[in-house]
Design a protein around this motif. Sequence first.
Motif, PDB file in Angstrom:
ATOM      1  N   ILE A   1       0.928  -1.107  -0.198  1.00  0.00           N
ATOM      2  CA  ILE A   1      -0.021  -0.008   0.025  1.00  0.00           C
ATOM      3  C   ILE A   1       0.911   1.221  -0.040  1.00  0.00           C
ATOM      4  N   PRO A   2       0.933   1.866  -1.078  1.00  0.00           N
ATOM      5  CA  PRO A   2       1.621   2.951  -1.180  1.00  0.00           C
ATOM      6  C   PRO A   2       1.388   4.312  -0.110  1.00  0.00           C
ATOM      7  N   LYS A   3       2.223   4.808   0.548  1.00  0.00           N
ATOM      8  CA  LYS A   3       1.828   5.729   1.801  1.00  0.00           C
ATOM      9  C   LYS A   3       1.629   7.154   1.337  1.00  0.00           C
ATOM     10  N   ASP A   4       2.188   7.571   0.110  1.00  0.00           N
ATOM     11  CA  ASP A   4       1.983   8.978  -0.197  1.00  0.00           C
ATOM     12  C   ASP A   4       1.800   9.042  -1.874  1.00  0.00           C
ATOM     13  N   LYS A   5       1.800  10.307  -2.369  1.00  0.00           N
ATOM     14  CA  LYS A   5       1.523  10.505  -3.582  1.00  0.00           C
ATOM     15  C   LYS A   5       2.867  10.014  -4.466  1.00  0.00           C
ATOM     16  N   GLU A   6       4.039  10.123  -3.868  1.00  0.00           N
ATOM     17  CA  GLU A   6       5.078  10.058  -4.646  1.00  0.00           C
ATOM     18  C   GLU A   6       5.173   8.491  -4.752  1.00  0.00           C
ATOM     19  N   SER A   7       5.104   7.671  -3.852  1.00  0.00           N
ATOM     20  CA  SER A   7       5.313   6.192  -3.767  1.00  0.00           C
ATOM     21  C   SER A   7       3.989   5.689  -4.481  1.00  0.00           C
ATOM     22  N   LEU A   8       2.917   6.409  -4.588  1.00  0.00           N
ATOM     23  CA  LEU A   8       1.835   5.879  -5.453  1.00  0.00           C
ATOM     24  C   LEU A   8       1.996   5.994  -6.743  1.00  0.00           C
ATOM     25  N   ILE A   9       2.682   6.863  -7.196  1.00  0.00           N
ATOM     26  CA  ILE A   9       2.925   7.266  -8.686  1.00  0.00           C
ATOM     27  C   ILE A   9       4.153   6.128  -9.236  1.00  0.00           C
ATOM     28  N   GLN A  10       5.028   6.003  -7.964  1.00  0.00           N
ATOM     29  CA  GLN A  10       6.155   5.286  -8.395  1.00  0.00           C
ATOM     30  C   GLN A  10       5.778   3.708  -8.427  1.00  0.00           C
ATOM     31  N   PHE A  11       4.731   3.460  -7.617  1.00  0.00           N
ATOM     32  CA  PHE A  11       4.027   2.028  -7.879  1.00  0.00           C
ATOM     33  C   PHE A  11       3.551   1.767  -9.030  1.00  0.00           C
ATOM     34  N   LEU A  12       2.654   2.855  -9.554  1.00  0.00           N
ATOM     35  CA  LEU A  12       1.811   2.730 -10.679  1.00  0.00           C
ATOM     36  C   LEU A  12       2.796   2.688 -11.996  1.00  0.00           C
ATOM     37  N   GLU A  13       3.907   3.480 -11.873  1.00  0.00           N
ATOM     38  CA  GLU A  13       5.011   3.457 -13.060  1.00  0.00           C
ATOM     39  C   GLU A  13       5.585   2.026 -13.148  1.00  0.00           C
ATOM     40  N   GLN A  14       5.785   1.449 -12.129  1.00  0.00           N
ATOM     41  CA  GLN A  14       6.574   0.158 -11.994  1.00  0.00           C
ATOM     42  C   GLN A  14       5.282  -0.765 -12.617  1.00  0.00           C
ATOM     43  N   GLU A  15       4.050  -0.690 -12.136  1.00  0.00           N
ATOM     44  CA  GLU A  15       3.092  -1.580 -12.909  1.00  0.00           C
ATOM     45  C   GLU A  15       3.077  -1.473 -14.312  1.00  0.00           C
ATOM     46  N   LYS A  16       3.114  -0.209 -14.756  1.00  0.00           N
ATOM     47  CA  LYS A  16       3.000   0.044 -16.292  1.00  0.00           C
ATOM     48  C   LYS A  16       4.061  -0.612 -16.911  1.00  0.00           C
ATOM     49  N   GLU A  17       5.180  -0.492 -16.397  1.00  0.00           N
ATOM     50  CA  GLU A  17       6.495  -1.143 -17.022  1.00  0.00           C
ATOM     51  C   GLU A  17       6.248  -2.652 -17.401  1.00  0.00           C
ATOM     52  N   VAL A  18       5.592  -3.422 -16.359  1.00  0.00           N
ATOM     53  CA  VAL A  18       5.331  -4.727 -16.327  1.00  0.00           C
ATOM     54  C   VAL A  18       4.333  -4.927 -17.397  1.00  0.00           C
ATOM     55  N   TYR A  19       3.401  -4.100 -17.548  1.00  0.00           N
ATOM     56  CA  TYR A  19       2.306  -4.296 -18.671  1.00  0.00           C
ATOM     57  C   TYR A  19       2.711  -3.992 -19.926  1.00  0.00           C
TER      58      TYR A  19
END
Length: 144
Positions: free
Chosen positions: A50-68
């Motif tokens: 669970i990302p704790k803030d905006k920056e970690s949420l965006i980073q998490f989504l960017e990592q997921e995007k790379e997997v996709y």
Amino acid sequence: MSRVWRTDCKYGIRFQISPKKDLKAWNHVERLYETGITFHSCGCSGPGYIPKDKESLIQFLEQEKEVYIKHRRFWSNRIEPENESERNKDQNKNCEFLFSIPSEFKTGTKKNRKVNLEKAVQYWGEKIELIERYIKKITNNYIN
């Protein structure tokens, strides 16, 4: 966050309630929910990262995007194996990709399984578009 757990909450049964006045925390929870990150769990493994803030949420989504993107690239360049030996090698080498595609894209028997490559590429493309929309929305509308 308080230690109160809600069992009737749209965010999931493992959702920890923030104080009512903590608008930053509630805004972040809403962004998590909008991007599909919830606190549902059977209790054995927890809800996952669970990302704790905006920056970690965006980073998490960017990592997921790379997997996709990696998955879309795989299906875009895929050549189906022709015989059982090739299928066995393919399954061992590419199980990460082969088991992450919806079963409705698969046809044939268990021994001679084929995947609709066009649908697979479209599937991952749609997931990339969705995650890009999430990132854009979070980047543009996040209240700190």
